[in-house]
Design a protein around this motif. Structure first.
Motif, short mmCIF file in Angstrom:
data_model
loop_
_atom_site.label_atom_id
_atom_site.label_comp_id
_atom_site.label_asym_id
_atom_site.label_seq_id
_atom_site.Cartn_x
_atom_site.Cartn_y
_atom_site.Cartn_z
N LEU A 186 -4.01 -59.45 25.38
CA LEU A 186 -3.41 -60.64 24.78
C LEU A 186 -3.50 -60.60 23.25
O LEU A 186 -2.59 -61.05 22.56
CB LEU A 186 -4.09 -61.91 25.31
N GLY A 187 -4.59 -60.04 22.73
CA GLY A 187 -4.72 -59.91 21.27
C GLY A 187 -3.67 -58.97 20.71
O GLY A 187 -3.02 -59.28 19.70
N VAL A 188 -3.49 -57.82 21.34
CA VAL A 188 -2.50 -56.85 20.87
C VAL A 188 -1.09 -57.39 21.06
O VAL A 188 -0.20 -57.11 20.25
CB VAL A 188 -2.69 -55.50 21.60
N ARG A 189 -0.88 -58.17 22.08
CA ARG A 189 0.44 -58.77 22.29
C ARG A 189 0.80 -59.69 21.12
O ARG A 189 1.94 -59.68 20.63
CB ARG A 189 0.46 -59.55 23.61
N ARG A 190 -0.17 -60.46 20.65
CA ARG A 190 0.07 -61.32 19.49
C ARG A 190 0.35 -60.48 18.25
O ARG A 190 1.22 -60.81 17.44
CB ARG A 190 -1.14 -62.22 19.25
N PHE A 191 -0.37 -59.39 18.09
CA PHE A 191 -0.15 -58.49 16.97
C PHE A 191 1.25 -57.89 17.01
O PHE A 191 1.93 -57.77 15.99
CB PHE A 191 -1.21 -57.38 17.00
N TRP A 192 1.69 -57.52 18.20
CA TRP A 192 3.00 -56.89 18.34
C TRP A 192 4.13 -57.88 18.05
O TRP A 192 5.09 -57.57 17.35
CB TRP A 192 3.16 -56.31 19.75
N THR A 193 4.04 -59.07 18.62
CA THR A 193 5.13 -60.05 18.49
C THR A 193 5.17 -60.70 17.12
O THR A 193 6.16 -61.35 16.79
CB THR A 193 5.00 -61.14 19.57
#
Length: 392
Positions: A186-193
């Motif tokens: 979920l942390g990396v998803r926020r970074f990506w988006t």
């Protein structure tokens, strides 16, 4: 900032949603420093061929928060640009790309952390905490074993399931592993988006995967290696990173194969030394132990200008935990036929649980975010730059 908030209120009102303010994360002093440094580097471009940071930099004229976070995680902290830079300290421009990027990376992990309130754990995750957590968990399990038997006794065929049943181990480790995986995802998803470069193609995915597995950008830009404590180039950091990474993956593979043996084929542990789980675990454990010991030695000798000194406790805590997991696992395997088995098992399980409990909020996160940044770069470099779009 006030103008942006006013615009967000106006947009919400037009959409019929009422006066809702869209939260906007302010740029920090550390991010402003990276933006300043990148402006100077963008004018110089001497280090353009060193790593992916500088080609990605040249595709930008200004550096917003998302750009800075992306570039910071694209940086591998090899140190080559610091030693090559004519504007590095003590020059009045004080350009220090590795140190500036390192400070922003820590903020990136904290800001994108899930759950958000646990982001502050990155700043507290030090060597003392790592050792205390591992020791505390090991002591807890040792007391539980002592209350139901003995910490020093011979067990038939080194059967550690006689101490902790298989279902109990699954109940202990599965929630920790699943939470760590979810939190990182979920942390990396926020970074990506936060700044999506576009759709991921097969070619971009293959390139990023190859760059991750080869640790391409730990070669110092010219293939001579990194700079660690002086101007001399060394390939040691890349080699020890490889040993640690692939050692960890082999140990994980050993656990996965053992799980397959247990649930699919009905083959219960302990397994022979010639079995696949034992071979994978032995090679992986040795590799991880040597790699983590080498990384700790390099960390202790690293030049202060090449790192953020406030992150030393977190870096060393993670490295020491890796070494303890590997060394305790190998010792447990070698001495499983002795009366020391119960005590060694408690120690090993305590180290493993401490490692996985701190994975989402420790140095392990840098590998995940760096991989995502490399994928972003592989996608971005295949698309027209902002400058080309502006010219069109």
């Amino acid at each position: 900032m006030q103008q942006l908030e006013a615009l967000s209120r106006e947009a919400a009102a037009l959409a019929g949603g009422g006066p809702r303010v869209i939260p906007i994360r302010a740029i920090t002093a550390e991010e402003s420093e990276v933006a300043r440094v990148m402006q100077i580097c963008n004018a110089c471009r001497y280090c353009e061929g060193f790593c992916a940071v500088f080609p990605a930099m040249t595709r930008r004229l200004d550096f917003g928060k998302a750009d800075v976070n992306f570039l910071a995680n694209l940086c591998h902290n090899c140190g080559a640009c610091l030693h090559a830079c004519q504007y590095a300290p003590p020059h009045e421009f004080a350009v220090n790309v590795p140190q500036a990027m390192a400070k922003v990376r820590l903020q990136t992990y904290a800001e994108y952390a899930w759950p958000p309130k646990l982001g502050a754990l990155y700043k507290r995750n030090g060597l003392t905490l790592a050792l205390a957590l591992a020791g505390g968990l090991a002591l807890f399990m040792a007391l539980a074993v002592a209350l139901h038997g003995s910490l020093w006794r011979q067990l038939p065929a080194g059967d550690f399931y006689a101490i902790f049943p298989h279902k109990l181990m699954v109940a202990l480790f599965a929630p920790i592993f699943l939470f760590a995986t979810l939190a990182l995802a979920l942390g990396v998803r926020r970074f990506w988006t936060d700044d999506t470069p576009g759709p991921v193609t097969a070619a971009a995915g293959a390139e990023a995967t190859q760059d991750v597995l080869r640790l391409k950008y730990l070669d110092g830009g010219h293939g001579d290696g990194c700079n660690n404590e002086d101007d001399a180039f060394t390939r040691s950091r890349r080699r020890f990173h490889h040993l640690s990474f692939y050692g960890f993956m082999l140990c994980f593979a050993a656990t996965a194969v053992a799980t397959l043996y247990h649930y699919v084929f009905g083959w219960s542990a302990p397994y022979d030394f010639s079995s696949l789980p034992k071979l994978l675990g032995t090679v992986g454990g040795l590799s991880l132990m040597v790699g983590s010991a080498g990384l700790l030695r390099l960390n202790l000798r690293r030049h202060p200008l090449q790192q953020d000194l406030t992150q030393r406790p977190m870096d060393r805590g993670f490295i020491v935990l890796l070494f303890l997991v590997a060394s305790s696992g190998l010792t447990l395997m070698l001495l499983r036929q002795t009366p020391a088995l119960p005590l060694l098992l408690c120690l090993h399980l305590g180290c493993v649980m401490a490692l996985f409990a701190t994975l989402p909020y420790g140095k392990f996160a840098h590998g995940i975010y760096r991989s995502a940044a490399l994928l972003k770069w592989a996608v971005e470099r295949r698309r027209p730059s902002r400058l080309q779009l502006a010219d069109d």
